[in-house]
Design an enzyme around this catalytic site. Structure first.
Site, PDB file in Angstrom:
ATOM      1  N   ASP A 155       0.825  -1.203   0.000  1.00  0.00           N
ATOM      2  CA  ASP A 155       0.000   0.000   0.000  1.00  0.00           C
ATOM      3  C   ASP A 155       0.868   1.265   0.000  1.00  0.00           C
ATOM      4  O   ASP A 155       2.096   1.188   0.084  1.00  0.00           O
ATOM      5  CB  ASP A 155      -0.928  -0.043   1.234  1.00  0.00           C
ATOM      6  CG  ASP A 155      -2.323   0.465   0.926  1.00  0.00           C
ATOM      7  OD1 ASP A 155      -2.466   1.273  -0.005  1.00  0.00           O
ATOM      8  OD2 ASP A 155      -3.277   0.070   1.634  1.00  0.00           O
ATOM      9  N   ASP A 213     -10.373   2.998  -3.309  1.00  0.00           N
ATOM     10  CA  ASP A 213     -11.114   1.844  -2.781  1.00  0.00           C
ATOM     11  C   ASP A 213     -12.564   1.849  -3.251  1.00  0.00           C
ATOM     12  O   ASP A 213     -13.270   2.852  -3.100  1.00  0.00           O
ATOM     13  CB  ASP A 213     -11.105   1.871  -1.249  1.00  0.00           C
ATOM     14  CG  ASP A 213      -9.711   1.762  -0.684  1.00  0.00           C
ATOM     15  OD1 ASP A 213      -8.736   1.866  -1.449  1.00  0.00           O
ATOM     16  OD2 ASP A 213      -9.596   1.592   0.538  1.00  0.00           O
TER      17      ASP A 213
HETATM   18  C1  GLA Z   1      -6.055   1.206   1.545  1.00  0.00           C
HETATM   19  C2  GLA Z   1      -6.211   0.171   0.430  1.00  0.00           C
HETATM   20  C3  GLA Z   1      -7.285  -0.812   0.809  1.00  0.00           C
HETATM   21  C4  GLA Z   1      -6.952  -1.499   2.116  1.00  0.00           C
HETATM   22  C5  GLA Z   1      -6.713  -0.448   3.201  1.00  0.00           C
HETATM   23  C6  GLA Z   1      -6.130  -1.066   4.454  1.00  0.00           C
HETATM   24  O1  GLA Z   1      -7.184   1.996   1.668  1.00  0.00           O
HETATM   25  O2  GLA Z   1      -6.490   0.808  -0.782  1.00  0.00           O
HETATM   26  O3  GLA Z   1      -7.471  -1.766  -0.215  1.00  0.00           O
HETATM   27  O4  GLA Z   1      -5.808  -2.292   1.931  1.00  0.00           O
HETATM   28  O5  GLA Z   1      -5.800   0.546   2.778  1.00  0.00           O
HETATM   29  O6  GLA Z   1      -5.930  -0.125   5.453  1.00  0.00           O
END
Ligand code: GLA
Length: 407
Positions: A155, A213
């Protein structure tokens, strides 16, 4: 004579070193993800509730429900698993939720015929605020390899926004994984903001997120939050960057969450989708050659969800060995027509974007240049469909998917 012997010895050593180097360069990493990865991820449904027992139960359910055999091989533990670093800087999992350590979890998952994925971040902290990998890339990659990890989602929270830094940080981890001695799929997750489709592969990535997301809703209507249709629309034009070994990743599948996810349903506006919308979501992701990573609770999913997620015709479209991402080739008022080239033909998806039922017509010769004799199969029923002009009515947000196989 002595010198000649020495010289020959040196030459042999050099040749051997060259062979080792060549072997290193052709590491099995390069043959990972020749088709889009498929699996399960803990994020939206479980977030901080990840634990040894949950992962074991999920692994059991993946086998019992037929998900593993349908192709879903990676079980990926997302954020919140880290406990911290020990006195030698080695990562360790949260000791309460993972009392047996991570290798025990990997061994269990492997024994079930699946692979284990894990999560970290290219900064000091992850998005959830636990320890990330910045500055410890080699050590962490080695630790993951030692535990038997097969997939790393990496990430980008708490990291600088510029593209050069992102590339440098991802390549550092990509190189570290490559040097770890274990084939580990590398999933870049910087949400598409720095066009990772341009540099993800060079950083060692096998897939790269192309979007923020996803929320568990058909259409978000909120400038800051994306729903399924928002994401689908934003993938247009990216098809040229996907192929065997490197995939665009339009985020996790919302199928089966029905608003029960945590960050995927931050409030009532994001309370899930209709079954028709989940069907289209899955079919469109297959047309896009997207990684198919579910994150619903597979221990208790409905028969509808199970059948949708294990639809062999749609999965075959997604996993086709040619590795082409589908694209839109025709539009009418409310309809969008996509095609995905397959190793033995082409898949066509006719998608109703509107909130009303819509009738459609497809003339495969005139509209899609399918001039060769083909066997036509409907991906929903698996039954033979009409070879000539096809007409039908699509429900709101629904789609038809036809597979034209060359004879
Ligand atoms: C980000 C990523 C998600 C998830 C969260 C975890 O938002 O894009 O897919 O992995 O972090 O905290």
């Amino acid at each position: 004579m002595k010198n000649l012997k020495k010289w020959m010895c040196a030459a042999v050593l050099l040749l051997a070193a060259g062979a080792v180097q060549a072997q290193r360069e052709a590491t099995p990493l390069d043959t990972l993800a020749l088709t889009p990865p498929m699996g399960w991820n803990s994020w939206n449904q479980f977030e901080w509730e990840v634990s040894d027992s949950l992962i074991r139960e999920i692994a059991d359910a993946m086998v019992a429900t037929g998900m593993r055999d349908a192709g879903y091989r990676y079980i990926i533990i997302d954020d919140y698993w880290v406990g911290g670093r020990d006195t030698r800087n080695r990562l360790y999992p949260d000791p309460v939720r993972f009392p047996n350590g991570m290798k025990a979890v990997a061994d269990y998952v492997h024994a079930k015929g699946m692979k284990l994925g894990i999560y970290s971040d290219a900064a000091e902290l992850t998005c959830a605020g636990v320890t990330g990998s910045l500055g410890f890339e080699e050590l962490d990659a080695k630790t993951f390899a030692k535990w038997g990890i097969d997939y790393l989602k990496y990430d980008y929270c708490h990291a600088p926004s510029d593209r050069t830094t992102a590339f440098t940080r991802y390549k550092k981890m990509g190189d570290a994984l490559r040097a770890s001695g274990r084939p580990i799929v590398f999933a870049i997750c910087e949400w598409g903001g720095r066009s990772p489709w341009l540099w993800g592969k060079a950083a060692g990535g096998h897939l790269w997120r192309t979007t923020y997301d996803s929320r568990d809703t058909w259409y978000s209507g909120d400038a800051n939050l994306v729903g399924i249709l928002d994401i689908f629309d934003s993938q247009e034009g990216l098809e040229r960057y996907a192929g065997p070994g490197g995939w665009n990743d339009p985020d996790l599948l919302m199928v089966g969450l029905y608003g029960k996810g945590k960050s995927s349903s931050p409030d009532k506006r994001f309370a899930g989708c209709t079954d028709e919308e989940y069907k289209s979501h899955f079919a469109l992701w297959c047309m896009l050659a997207a990684p198919l990573i579910v994150n619903n609770d597979v221990r208790s999913m409905s028969e509808f969800t199970r059948q949708l997620l294990t639809n062999p015709h749609l999965i075959a479209i997604d996993q086709d060995s040619l590795g082409r991402q589908g694209y839109t080739f025709m539009r009418s008022d409310h309809l969008q027509y996509l095609r995905k080239e397959l190793s033995n033909g082409v898949a066509i998806c006719i998608f109703n974007r509107s909130d009303e039922p819509q009738s459609f017509t497809l003339d495969p010769v005139r509209d899609a240049d399918i001039l060769y004799p083909a066997e036509v199969v409907s991906a929903w029923s698996g039954k033979r469909a009409k070879k000539g002009v096809v007409r039908g009515v699509l429900p709101p947000h629904g789609c038809e998917v036809l597979i034209y196989r060359r004879k």
